[in-house]
Design an enzyme around this catalytic site. Structure first.
Site, PDB file in Angstrom:
ATOM      1  N   ASP A 127      -2.562  12.943   0.245  1.00 49.35           N
ATOM      2  CA  ASP A 127      -1.668  13.075   1.391  1.00 49.35           C
ATOM      3  C   ASP A 127      -0.629  14.172   1.177  1.00 49.35           C
ATOM      4  O   ASP A 127       0.293  14.324   1.986  1.00 49.35           O
ATOM      5  CB  ASP A 127      -0.950  11.744   1.634  1.00 49.35           C
ATOM      6  CG  ASP A 127      -0.214  11.259   0.384  1.00 49.35           C
ATOM      7  OD1 ASP A 127      -0.894  10.937  -0.607  1.00 49.35           O
ATOM      8  OD2 ASP A 127       1.033  11.202   0.400  1.00 49.35           O
ATOM      9  N   TYR A 152       9.230   3.953  -4.939  1.00 52.62           N
ATOM     10  CA  TYR A 152       9.856   4.804  -5.949  1.00 52.62           C
ATOM     11  C   TYR A 152      11.352   4.544  -5.978  1.00 52.62           C
ATOM     12  O   TYR A 152      11.942   4.126  -4.974  1.00 52.62           O
ATOM     13  CB  TYR A 152       9.595   6.282  -5.649  1.00 52.62           C
ATOM     14  CG  TYR A 152       8.143   6.687  -5.755  1.00 52.62           C
ATOM     15  CD1 TYR A 152       7.632   7.221  -6.935  1.00 52.62           C
ATOM     16  CD2 TYR A 152       7.282   6.526  -4.678  1.00 52.62           C
ATOM     17  CE1 TYR A 152       6.301   7.586  -7.040  1.00 52.62           C
ATOM     18  CE2 TYR A 152       5.942   6.876  -4.770  1.00 52.62           C
ATOM     19  CZ  TYR A 152       5.458   7.412  -5.955  1.00 52.62           C
ATOM     20  OH  TYR A 152       4.136   7.763  -6.053  1.00 52.62           O
ATOM     21  N   LYS A 195       2.297   0.213  -5.629  1.00 51.90           N
ATOM     22  CA  LYS A 195       2.204   1.400  -6.481  1.00 51.90           C
ATOM     23  C   LYS A 195       3.605   1.793  -6.937  1.00 51.90           C
ATOM     24  O   LYS A 195       4.504   1.975  -6.118  1.00 51.90           O
ATOM     25  CB  LYS A 195       1.569   2.550  -5.698  1.00 51.90           C
ATOM     26  CG  LYS A 195       1.641   3.907  -6.379  1.00 51.90           C
ATOM     27  CD  LYS A 195       1.020   4.987  -5.504  1.00 51.90           C
ATOM     28  CE  LYS A 195       1.175   6.368  -6.088  1.00 51.90           C
ATOM     29  NZ  LYS A 195       0.480   7.408  -5.286  1.00 51.90           N
TER      30      LYS A 195
END
Length: 266
Positions: free
Chosen positions: A26, A146, A177
């Site tokens: 992406d 993140y 993730k």
């Protein structure tokens, strides 16, 4: 979890090992055209041949990546976007819907949330809305989380990574993730604190194959995470199919780093 999610999850995870090799591509939205994603169809072919379980694409590039032949690979549609040209590139916005992803033949969708960013509250709100839609449509949700923002000193802080992984599970992700903490002992605590499968992010391009293989081995085999979601370190590799193959062997069969290096060097 309903049968719809179970069926679709088996298209993006290995049903025997319960682990997955995902290759996100992406990056064209955030960073523009780069090596490895110029010819999407060619790269997807190599990744599929290497044995990856799934790829991640933005909605507009799905048709360009569809091969219509060869080995199958699961399709995850990415729903978040920001660009490196922005003054606030950590603030992700939704650019797709679950319904659009269904129409494109997706086996799953993914979103990106930066905890610690200035627009964290909106990204969390979007996370909740996407999670609700995924439950309604029985669509697997991959949450890329993140620790990034103006006050973040260490984006790999083990306690923070454990926290953001837990956020993913709490808000309804089926796969979470997160970045690697740099140590299998601390990463094991991240995995243990998250009740849904955790996969490791690839991060920036590494300096050597052995460094990449060691990181994946430590995260999956030693720390017990459910696989990987690695982009540039796979699609920018000199031999995309072979690096995908050896990483898949580590994830699904637990081969050693030395064994993996021997395969790469053949």
């Amino acid at each position: 979890m309903g049968i719809g999610k179970k069926v679709r999850l088996e298209r993006i995870m290995n049903r025997d090992t319960g682990k997955t090799v995902i290759v996100p591509m992406d990056h064209g939205v955030s960073s523009g055209p780069m090596k490895g994603i110029i010819n999407i169809k060619d790269t997807v072919e190599k990744i599929a041949e290497g044995g990856a379980n799934a790829i991640i694409l933005h909605k507009g590039i799905v048709e360009q990546g569809h091969r219509g032949k060869g080995k199958d690979v699961g399709l995850i549609i990415h729903m978040s976007a920001s660009t490196d040209l922005s003054l606030r590139k950590n603030d992700k916005v939704l650019v797709c819907t679950v319904e659009e992803a269904i129409k494109l033949g997706a086996d799953g969708v993914s979103i990106h949330v930066n905890i610690g960013a200035e627009d964290e509250k909106q990204m969390l709100k979007d996370f909740g809305a996407v999670s609700k839609a995924c439950l309604e449509w029985q669509m697997p949700l991959v949450a890329m989380l993140y620790y990034r923002g103006p006050e973040v000193k260490n984006p790999f802080d083990p306690d923070a990574i454990a926290h953001i992984a837990r956020i993913g599970a709490e808000l309804g992700a089926d796969i979470v993730k997160v970045p690697y903490t740099g140590n299998p002992d601390t990463f094991r605590k991240v995995v243990e604190g998250c009740p849904v499968p955790v996969v490791i992010a690839g991060g920036p391009k590494v300096s050597s194959d052995k460094e990449l293989l060691q990181m994946i081995y430590d995260a999956v085999v030693v720390a017990g995470c459910a696989g990987l979601s690695v982009g540039r370190n796979i699609f920018q590799h000199d031999d995309v199919s072979k690096i995908t193959y050896v990483l898949s062997k580590i994830v699904h069969e637990g081969i050693t780093v030395d064994e993996a290096m021997k395969i790469l060097q053949q």
